[in-house]
Design an enzyme around this catalytic site. Structure first.
Site, PDB file in Angstrom:
ATOM      1  N   ARG A  25      11.625  11.208 -37.972  1.00 18.10           N
ATOM      2  CA  ARG A  25      10.947  12.449 -37.612  1.00 18.10           C
ATOM      3  C   ARG A  25       9.775  12.672 -38.564  1.00 18.10           C
ATOM      4  NH1 ARG A  25      11.600  14.443 -41.849  1.00 18.10           N
ATOM      5  NH2 ARG A  25      10.048  15.981 -41.309  1.00 18.10           N
ATOM      6  N   GLY A  26       8.972  13.691 -38.270  1.00 20.12           N
ATOM      7  CA  GLY A  26       7.752  13.910 -39.034  1.00 20.12           C
ATOM      8  C   GLY A  26       6.613  13.308 -38.246  1.00 20.12           C
ATOM      9  N   ALA A  27       5.577  14.112 -37.981  1.00 21.15           N
ATOM     10  CA  ALA A  27       4.523  13.666 -37.069  1.00 21.15           C
ATOM     11  C   ALA A  27       3.953  12.292 -37.439  1.00 21.15           C
ATOM     12  CB  ALA A  27       3.430  14.729 -36.983  1.00 21.15           C
ATOM     13  N   ARG A  80       8.817  12.902 -27.642  1.00 22.80           N
ATOM     14  CA  ARG A  80       8.640  14.204 -28.297  1.00 22.80           C
ATOM     15  C   ARG A  80       7.223  14.689 -27.990  1.00 22.80           C
ATOM     16  NH1 ARG A  80      10.939  15.350 -33.903  1.00 22.80           N
ATOM     17  NH2 ARG A  80      11.034  17.364 -32.857  1.00 22.80           N
ATOM     18  N   GLN A 104      15.861  20.210 -42.331  1.00 20.22           N
ATOM     19  CA  GLN A 104      15.055  19.177 -42.991  1.00 20.22           C
ATOM     20  C   GLN A 104      14.766  19.528 -44.447  1.00 20.22           C
ATOM     21  OE1 GLN A 104      14.319  20.569 -40.029  1.00 20.22           O
ATOM     22  NE2 GLN A 104      13.417  19.107 -38.610  1.00 20.22           N
ATOM     23  N   ASP A 119       2.214  19.401 -36.763  1.00 26.48           N
ATOM     24  CA  ASP A 119       2.535  18.447 -35.702  1.00 26.48           C
ATOM     25  C   ASP A 119       1.376  18.269 -34.737  1.00 26.48           C
ATOM     26  OD1 ASP A 119       5.241  19.495 -36.760  1.00 26.48           O
ATOM     27  OD2 ASP A 119       5.666  17.596 -35.768  1.00 26.48           O
ATOM     28  N   ASN A 146       3.497  23.691 -35.750  1.00 22.55           N
ATOM     29  CA  ASN A 146       4.328  23.070 -36.786  1.00 22.55           C
ATOM     30  C   ASN A 146       5.759  23.563 -36.598  1.00 22.55           C
ATOM     31  OD1 ASN A 146       4.601  21.364 -39.140  1.00 22.55           O
ATOM     32  ND2 ASN A 146       4.887  23.218 -40.353  1.00 22.55           N
TER      33      ASN A 146
END
Lengths: 368, 368
Positions: free
Chosen positions: A44-46, A87, A202, A243, A253
């Protein structure tokens, strides 16, 4: 080590659902496996899902066994759609996949009909090159971004952050957390308030883990406590990742970000956003046009696998929110520190990073 | 049934730590047991812990076996200190205990030295009477409060609330949730957004449970989502309870409340506080003087018994925050709807409820 990497033919990921208790790697060997890892937030994480998707194109290419350029290109376009659908909010995923597609189109599209083993082989190799280059660039860009942002951090600072924007959210080093790392590297004394970041935690699970590894002092708080500490003057600034950033500077975000921005405005402290230019989507005019991913209700009604709400509870789970540009003190990218009016400053940043993307209508290139 | 009651010599409580999965009653038969139940939040909610503390005086009185009025009074004063120390922020606890003390002082203090079986027996009976009256008054006041507040709710409304302010937080019916119940009782159509309310999850565990029992439609959200729904115009008003209200209208309430008030101001919707006049502490000039209870870090690093943060994580746990009066659209008590300037309107409300308390300096009576 990198959060996402290609090792002996498999895409290797740090499994972020197992942290902080277990550090384990997962290997993805097919499009299905990598798409599933993105969907279930093992990665995960853009920026990290951008890198994972670029490698996903490499894995997806294996699903075509022939040697004809045009069918291969069609196959890759289908692979790209599968990856983009995993996503919807973070634009880096679509950006990375489109980058791979553009590169292979230059090789495959001009080829005449029929078998062309060399051309197809060359295109496969190009997918690996694009993904590896993208990862290397992410690490380099994060260090540049960190250095730009570090200049905004006071010599002694209490910094509040949300979600995870560190090495785990990127290929390495991080965006907002990269800024904190750079400030500390420059000799500044930083203490971090870490929002736990419900529902996926997170902050509690990942940001704490990274800060602990680096020996950076921090205090974990629940999301509802941020206002308490900000209103008491115990926070000097808030810095978060993004994001997707619209052309006007509106920022999508992790859910909870908008609230932090409002708290900063109300209490007169800066609200910074740190993200690579690949997070800026010039095809989207304002935040209202950014799709907000709706995730499972179960992630709200259950915590760490334990049900906390009555059976039958109806829950909502927008995974992101949109912060209007007027709340954003500055946006920090690898190109520098950008301020309002964002229409101009962000377009200039994108143009500096990628002259083509900054200059032409992007509908074709980045639309997810 | 009532959240707190005296049954066959024991104080019976609904165990709020076992909900929503298990509905179980706990019986407290000693001062230690009731103090522990308050401390560990088996019973919680400012009015409910006030009632529990009043019964705690009854249990505590059993610790004195003699028949001499003055030693008995001294014993009860010690019992009162033990109870007041269990949770420092909610003033209802100190208010209830002081009410019991005042009543028994009128009986015990004038007595001459020596054994006076009848006087001591009379004082013991008075403790029971005070506690029972306090409970009956709480229920009646909540219904009045609800009726006053219901007038502020539109015919069709999306109402957002925080923590639990229902039957479980009081003896019965509730404060903010009582207003919602009254509005629905008056034929209005209300949908409730329920903040899960980390860390203790009173929203996810208790408010949902009460709303489900009553068939009131609701959507559970994480605390960080409130801003998202408010900014999208999906919330018409926010209504919360209070643990202590200062003379100037500053409100101490469950951590996360201040943030909601700021979000309401920023988005131009009302922010209401519902609480009985016993929650108003005229001895405290502003919110800065309200003690904020700091609870265990473990309640942050663990959710539902499962550790979610790395071992060694430093966490903060202020259990309440303070919302400045300027954010509060109105305070609703059993006496009516009070608006700024609160110094005047709250003093009038307290005087109407209890002429003595509203008129004289309160340092002696309510100071916790």
């Amino acid at each position: 080590m990198r959060t996402v990497d290609l090792q002996t033919g498999a895409v290797q990921l740090i499994d972020q659902t197992a942290l902080p208790d277990v550090f384990q790697l997962v290997e993805c060997r097919s499009l299905d496996e990598i798409a599933d890892a993105i969907r279930t937030m093992k990665v995960r994480g853009a920026p990290a899902i951008g890198a994972a998707a670029a490698f996903g194109m490499v894995l997806g290419a294996r699903g075509y066994l022939g040697n004809e350029p045009h069918p291969f290109l069609e196959h890759l376009e289908e692979v790209a759609e599968v990856l983009k659908a995993t996503r919807p909010t973070a634009v880096n995923l679509a950006w990375a996949v489109n980058r791979s597609l553009t590169a292979v189109r230059e090789i495959l599209a001009p080829a005449p009909e029929g078998e062309h083993i060399d051309i197809v082989r060359q295109a496969r190799a190009m997918l690996v090159t694009v993904a590896r280059d993208l990862c290397d660039a992410d690490v380099a860009d994060n260090h540049k971004l960190g250095a730009h942002g570090a200049a905004l951090i006071p010599e002694q600072a209490n910094v509040l952050t949300h979600c995870n924007t560190g090495s785990l959210a990127t290929v390495e080093y991080g965006t907002a957390l990269g800024v904190i790392r750079s400030a500390i590297g420059a000799g500044k004394r930083v203490h971090v308030y870490v929002d736990e970041t419900r529902p996926f935690l997170q902050g509690a699970r990942l940001t704490t883990w990274e800060l602990q590894e680096d020996g950076i002092p921090f205090t974990l708080i629940t999301d509802g406590m941020a206002g308490h500490f900000i209103s008491r003057g115990e926070v000097d600034l808030v810095i978060v990742g993004a994001d997707r950033i619209a052309a006007n500077g509106d920022v999508a975000n992790k859910i909870g970000t908008y609230t932090l921005a409002v708290l900063c405005k109300e209490n007169g402290i800066p609200f910074y956003v740190a993200a690579p230019t690949s997070t800026i989507d010039l095809t989207v005019a304002t935040g209202a046009d950014i799709p907000i991913e709706q995730r499972s209700q179960r992630e709200i009604t259950h915590v760490a696998g334990v049900r906390v709400a009555p059976i039958g509870t109806q829950a909502a789970h927008p995974a992101f929110d949109v912060t209007a540009a007027r709340y954003v003190t500055a946006i920090i990218t690898e190109q520098g520190v950008h301020r309002a009016p964002y229409d101009a400053s962000l377009r200039a940043a994108v143009a500096a990073a990628d002259p083509l993307r900054g200059a032409v209508p992007e509908a074709e290139r980045v639309r997810s």
